[in-house]
Design a protein around this motif. Structure first.
Motif, PDB file in Angstrom:
ATOM      1  N   GLU A 121       0.836  -1.208   0.000  1.00  0.00           N
ATOM      2  CA  GLU A 121       0.000   0.000   0.000  1.00  0.00           C
ATOM      3  C   GLU A 121       0.868   1.253   0.000  1.00  0.00           C
ATOM      4  O   GLU A 121       0.564   2.236  -0.695  1.00  0.00           O
ATOM      5  CB  GLU A 121      -0.928  -0.007   1.210  1.00  0.00           C
ATOM      6  CG  GLU A 121      -1.937   1.122   1.212  1.00  0.00           C
ATOM      7  CD  GLU A 121      -2.969   0.984   2.311  1.00  0.00           C
ATOM      8  OE1 GLU A 121      -4.022   1.638   2.213  1.00  0.00           O
ATOM      9  OE2 GLU A 121      -2.740   0.215   3.270  1.00  0.00           O
ATOM     10  N   ALA A 122       1.977   1.237   0.748  1.00  0.00           N
ATOM     11  CA  ALA A 122       2.888   2.383   0.785  1.00  0.00           C
ATOM     12  C   ALA A 122       3.502   2.624  -0.593  1.00  0.00           C
ATOM     13  O   ALA A 122       3.658   3.776  -1.027  1.00  0.00           O
ATOM     14  CB  ALA A 122       3.983   2.150   1.821  1.00  0.00           C
ATOM     15  N   VAL A 123       3.853   1.546  -1.284  1.00  0.00           N
ATOM     16  CA  VAL A 123       4.399   1.676  -2.639  1.00  0.00           C
ATOM     17  C   VAL A 123       3.358   2.277  -3.573  1.00  0.00           C
ATOM     18  O   VAL A 123       3.653   3.178  -4.374  1.00  0.00           O
ATOM     19  CB  VAL A 123       4.879   0.309  -3.165  1.00  0.00           C
ATOM     20  CG1 VAL A 123       5.197   0.379  -4.649  1.00  0.00           C
ATOM     21  CG2 VAL A 123       6.100  -0.160  -2.381  1.00  0.00           C
ATOM     22  N   LEU A 124       2.134   1.800  -3.479  1.00  0.00           N
ATOM     23  CA  LEU A 124       1.071   2.329  -4.334  1.00  0.00           C
ATOM     24  C   LEU A 124       0.801   3.797  -4.045  1.00  0.00           C
ATOM     25  O   LEU A 124       0.556   4.586  -4.978  1.00  0.00           O
ATOM     26  CB  LEU A 124      -0.200   1.496  -4.147  1.00  0.00           C
ATOM     27  CG  LEU A 124      -0.131   0.086  -4.746  1.00  0.00           C
ATOM     28  CD1 LEU A 124      -1.268  -0.781  -4.220  1.00  0.00           C
ATOM     29  CD2 LEU A 124      -0.179   0.147  -6.271  1.00  0.00           C
ATOM     30  N   ASN A 125       0.866   4.192  -2.793  1.00  0.00           N
ATOM     31  CA  ASN A 125       0.685   5.606  -2.450  1.00  0.00           C
ATOM     32  C   ASN A 125       1.811   6.457  -3.039  1.00  0.00           C
ATOM     33  O   ASN A 125       1.587   7.571  -3.535  1.00  0.00           O
ATOM     34  CB  ASN A 125       0.630   5.788  -0.934  1.00  0.00           C
ATOM     35  CG  ASN A 125      -0.650   5.240  -0.326  1.00  0.00           C
ATOM     36  OD1 ASN A 125      -1.659   5.077  -1.016  1.00  0.00           O
ATOM     37  ND2 ASN A 125      -0.619   4.937   0.961  1.00  0.00           N
ATOM     38  N   HIS A 126       3.016   5.914  -2.972  1.00  0.00           N
ATOM     39  CA  HIS A 126       4.182   6.607  -3.528  1.00  0.00           C
ATOM     40  C   HIS A 126       4.024   6.798  -5.038  1.00  0.00           C
ATOM     41  O   HIS A 126       4.268   7.897  -5.566  1.00  0.00           O
ATOM     42  CB  HIS A 126       5.440   5.787  -3.216  1.00  0.00           C
ATOM     43  CG  HIS A 126       6.693   6.310  -3.838  1.00  0.00           C
ATOM     44  ND1 HIS A 126       7.382   7.397  -3.340  1.00  0.00           N
ATOM     45  CD2 HIS A 126       7.396   5.888  -4.932  1.00  0.00           C
ATOM     46  CE1 HIS A 126       8.454   7.619  -4.097  1.00  0.00           C
ATOM     47  NE2 HIS A 126       8.477   6.717  -5.064  1.00  0.00           N
ATOM     48  N   ILE A 127       3.599   5.746  -5.704  1.00  0.00           N
ATOM     49  CA  ILE A 127       3.408   5.808  -7.159  1.00  0.00           C
ATOM     50  C   ILE A 127       2.256   6.758  -7.512  1.00  0.00           C
ATOM     51  O   ILE A 127       2.357   7.570  -8.443  1.00  0.00           O
ATOM     52  CB  ILE A 127       3.122   4.405  -7.724  1.00  0.00           C
ATOM     53  CG1 ILE A 127       4.329   3.475  -7.516  1.00  0.00           C
ATOM     54  CG2 ILE A 127       2.722   4.477  -9.185  1.00  0.00           C
ATOM     55  CD1 ILE A 127       5.572   3.865  -8.246  1.00  0.00           C
ATOM     56  N   SER A 128       1.165   6.658  -6.766  1.00  0.00           N
ATOM     57  CA  SER A 128      -0.012   7.493  -7.062  1.00  0.00           C
ATOM     58  C   SER A 128       0.306   8.974  -6.928  1.00  0.00           C
ATOM     59  O   SER A 128      -0.244   9.810  -7.665  1.00  0.00           O
ATOM     60  CB  SER A 128      -1.169   7.121  -6.138  1.00  0.00           C
ATOM     61  OG  SER A 128      -1.600   5.795  -6.380  1.00  0.00           O
TER      62      SER A 128
END
Length: 322
Positions: A121-128
Motif C-alpha cells: 500500500e505504501a508503494v502504491l501511495n508513492h506511485i499514485s
C-alpha cells in the motif's frame, strides 16, 4: 471463471520439477538493468527500496509493480526477466525490495512477511503521488504472490489505476505449503532457505541483541522454527500458526475485484493441494487459475530466452489494458 487450459509445454529435461526449479533459481542469467532506486520512508520510521526502469520513450502511462519471494530481492533473475518482458512492451517497471532485502538492513526489528500488505500500500501511495500512470498491473512471485493476493482480497478500495494482477508459483495456504516444503523431497530447498534466513537473523541480533539471541537463532533448524521465533513474534502474531492462518491469501481470493491470474504448476513441490483454488476460481468473476503440468517453482522454461509465465503474464495484463 472456468479453469484456463495451459498451453505450456516444457522441454523434456525440464519436465522434472527439481531441474526446472534449480536451474531457474541458480543458473539463469538475465541481462536487464534498472535505472533508478527510490527509497520510501514508511510511516513507522522504517524504509524500503524500489528499483525502477522506464520505457525508452520516457513517457509511459503504464506501470507494472513486481513483488519477489522469500529471501529474494528486486535483482533476482525472475524479477529482472519479468521487468524486461514488460519494459520491451513499453511499460515502466517498479520492483519492490521488501524491508531488509535491498542490501541494507532495515531500521526496525520487524522486516517483511507474507501478509505485510501495508508495505505494498505504501508503494502504491508513492506511485499514485506521481500522478503519472493511468494503468497499473501487479505481478507477485511465491511469497510476494501471496502478499499481493491478500492485498487485493482484503481491500475493497484499491486504487482505480490497478486493472489486473498475476501471481506466479504462489502458496495460497501458507501453513499447508510449509508442510510440503518441509518434506524430504524438498530438503535441498528448505535447507537453503533456513541457511539464508539464519544469516539474516544473526545480523539482526547484532542490531537488536535484546530482542533475539545467538543461541535462539542457532537452535532454529527449520522454517517453522524461524517463523515461531522471529517472523510471527516480530510482526505481532501469537505464533507461527496464527501468522499462517491470518496471512494466507486463500481466504481472501473470493473477494478479489479485478482480473487476476494465478499460475501454479501441477508439479510444484513447494505447494499444497489447497494452493490450487479450483472451486474458488470456478465461482469467481475475476479469479483465473492456470495449472500447467510442469514448471516446478517459477521454472516455466522454454527453448528461448523468455519463460512461459513471463509471456503469459504480459498477455493476460494486455488483455485488460486500455
Amino acid at each position: 471463471m472456468p479453469l484456463i487450459k495451459s498451453t505450456y509445454s516444457a522441454p523434456r529435461l525440464f519436465r522434472n520439477a527439481h531441474f526446472s526449479t534449480i536451474y531457474s533459481s541458480t543458473l539463469r542469467k538475465v541481462a536487464f538493468s534498472t535505472t533508478q532506486r527510490d527509497r520510501l520512508e514508511l510511516e513507522d520510521g522504517d524504509f524500503l527500496d524500489l528499483d525502477r526502469s522506464f520505457s525508452s520513450e520516457g513517457n509511459s502511462e503504464k506501470l507494472v509493480i513486481l513483488l519477489h519471494g522469500l529471501a529474494g530481492n528486486a535483482q533476482r533473475p525472475y524479477m529482472k526477466a519479468m521487468a524486461r518482458m514488460f519494459s520491451e512492451d513499453g511499460w515502466d517497471t517498479a520492483a519492490m525490495n521488501f524491508r531488509s532485502c535491498s542490501g541494507e538492513m532495515n531500521r526496525l526489528y520487524r522486516s517483511y512477511n507474507a501478509g505485510a500488505t501495508e508495505d505494498l500500500e505504501a508503494v502504491l501511495n508513492h506511485i499514485s503521488a506521481e500522478k503519472k500512470y493511468t494503468e497499473i498491473a501487479l505481478v507477485g512471485f511465491s511469497l510476494g504472490g501471496n502478499l499481493m493476493l491478500k492485498y487485493l482480497g482484503e481491500n475493497l478500495d484499491i486504487p482505480s489505476e490497478i486493472n489486473s494482477a498475476v501471481a506466479v508459483s504462489t502458496p495460497c495456504d501458507l501453513g499447508a505449503s510449509l508442510e510440503e516444503l518441509s518434506q524430504t523431497r524438498n530438503i535441498i530447498y528448505s535447507k537453503r532457505f533456513v541457511r539464508n534466513l539464519k544469516k539474516e537473523l544473526f545480523r539482526r541480533h547484532l542490531a537488536f541483541p535484546e530482542q533475539i539471541t545467538k543461541e535462539e537463532i542457532a537452535g532454529c533448524n527449520s522454517l517453522l522454527a524461524i517463523d515461531e521465533l522471529y517472523t510471527s513474534k516480530a510482526h505481532g502474531y501469537k505464533n507461527a500458526a496464527d501468522y499462517y492462518q491470518k496471512c494466507s491469501s486463500l481466504q481472501f481470493l473470493p473477494n478479489i475485484q479485478i482480473p487476476t491470474l494465478i499460475i501454479n504448476a501441477e508439479n510444484d513441490s513447494f505447494l499444497s493441494d489447497t494452493s490450487y483454488p479450483v472451486e474458488i476460481a470456478k465461482n469467481s468473476d475475476n479469479l483465473h487459475l492456470e495449472i500447467p503440468a510442469h514448471g516446478g517453482h517459477v521454472g516455466f522454461i522454454q527453448n528461448k530466452e523468455s519463460y512461459y509465465h513471463e509471456e503469459r503474464a504480459l498477455e493476460f495484463v494486455q488483455s485488460f489494458s486500455e
